[in-house]
Design a protein around this motif. Structure first.
Motif: not given
Lengths: 101, 185
Positions: A10-11, A13-18, B99, B102, B106-107, B110
């Motif tokens: 999840i982390l 994913a968040i970094l990729f989205s940023i 953003g 996305l 993605l979350i 997961v």
């Protein structure tokens, strides 16, 4: 208790989205480039996390290859940005809309 | 919650905050600094994941070499603050919406994997074995020997490409020298 792998994913994913948001939002070529690096890093993080989850070292080896590609990419990309900046006088990705040198 | 989980959440918060600060900072030099912070935190996460060797490489390659390159180019082009939002109308809300979409997707992906997927087979003994650089080297120089050799070619190509791109043409150089010599008069 060991941190669940899904937390890492999840982390990542968040970094990729940023990173994606940065590429979409910013027009300064250097910041766009750094956002791409951020995305590569997020993918690396998920590689390492999955490597631990699946009890396999293949993910870590892939991180090596991604780092190599990132290093080569940074060298060439920054050289390109410098060349564009020299000829156009700006590092705005919207200003560079012709391929002619 | 164990110390590991607490540590993970602290690192995760720092990583997300530094990434956001990098994307949204006006000054390119600040952005590079936030990028280094983010990469260092990711290196700490590698340690937490039992990959100390990768953490060391991460610090060396990203926080070392790549950061220096970025700083050089930022300094070369002048570190003056650039405007945050420009040009395309409606770009700002759209980019933020996509953003966030996305990130949510993605979350969700997961979590679907966690609900339906096979649980990982982790024991302390396996983790310790995986963290060893020797184990990593065995995989790298055995199964992945050919890709490893090919990366050397890739690095060479990158190096030559950067030199060719950054090299000034001879006449261009002569012209700029001539103009700088003329200036003091």
């Amino acid at each position: 208790m060991i941190v669940p792998v899904s937390y890492y994913l999840i982390l990542a994913a968040i970094l990729f989205s940023i990173g994606v948001t940065g590429v979409l939002v910013r027009r300064n070529a250097i910041i766009v480039f750094m956002s791409i690096e951020l995305m590569l890093n997020a993918v690396n993080l998920s590689f390492v996390a999955m490597s631990r989850a699946l009890d396999s070292l293949d993910g870590q080896v892939f991180v090596f290859f991604v780092m190599t590609v990132a290093a080569a990419e940074v060298a060439v990309g920054l050289a390109l940005i410098v060349a564009i900046f020299r000829s156009l006088g700006s590092a705005d990705v919207d200003d560079a809309h012709v391929l002619r040198g | 919650m164990s110390a590991q989980v607490v540590f993970f959440f602290v690192l995760a918060v720092v990583a997300v905050v530094s990434a956001l600060a990098m994307v949204f900072s006006r000054n390119a030099v600040y952005a590079v600094m936030f990028m280094v912070a983010n990469f260092s935190v990711v290196a700490l996460l590698y340690v937490l994941l039992g990959a100390p060797f990768l953490a060391a490489v991460q610090i060396l390659v990203y926080a070392g070499a790549i950061m220096v390159l970025f700083l050089f180019v930022v300094m070369l082009m002048g570190g003056e603050p650039a405007p945050l939002w420009e040009h395309i109308p409606g770009q700002r809300p759209l980019a933020l919406v996509f953003g966030l979409l996305l990130a949510g997707g993605l979350i969700a992906a997961v979590n679907v994997e966690r609900l339906t997927g096979v649980p990982g087979v982790m024991t302390q003994e396996v983790l310790e074995r995986l963290g060893q650089p020797t184990a990593l080297a065995q995989v790298l120089f055995d199964r992945y020997l050919l890709p490893f050799e090919i990366t050397s070619v890739l690095l060479l190509i990158g190096m030559i490409g950067a030199v060719v791109l950054a090299k000034r043409e001879k006449r261009e150089l002569a012209a700029s020298q001539a103009s700088s010599e003329r200036r003091p008069e």
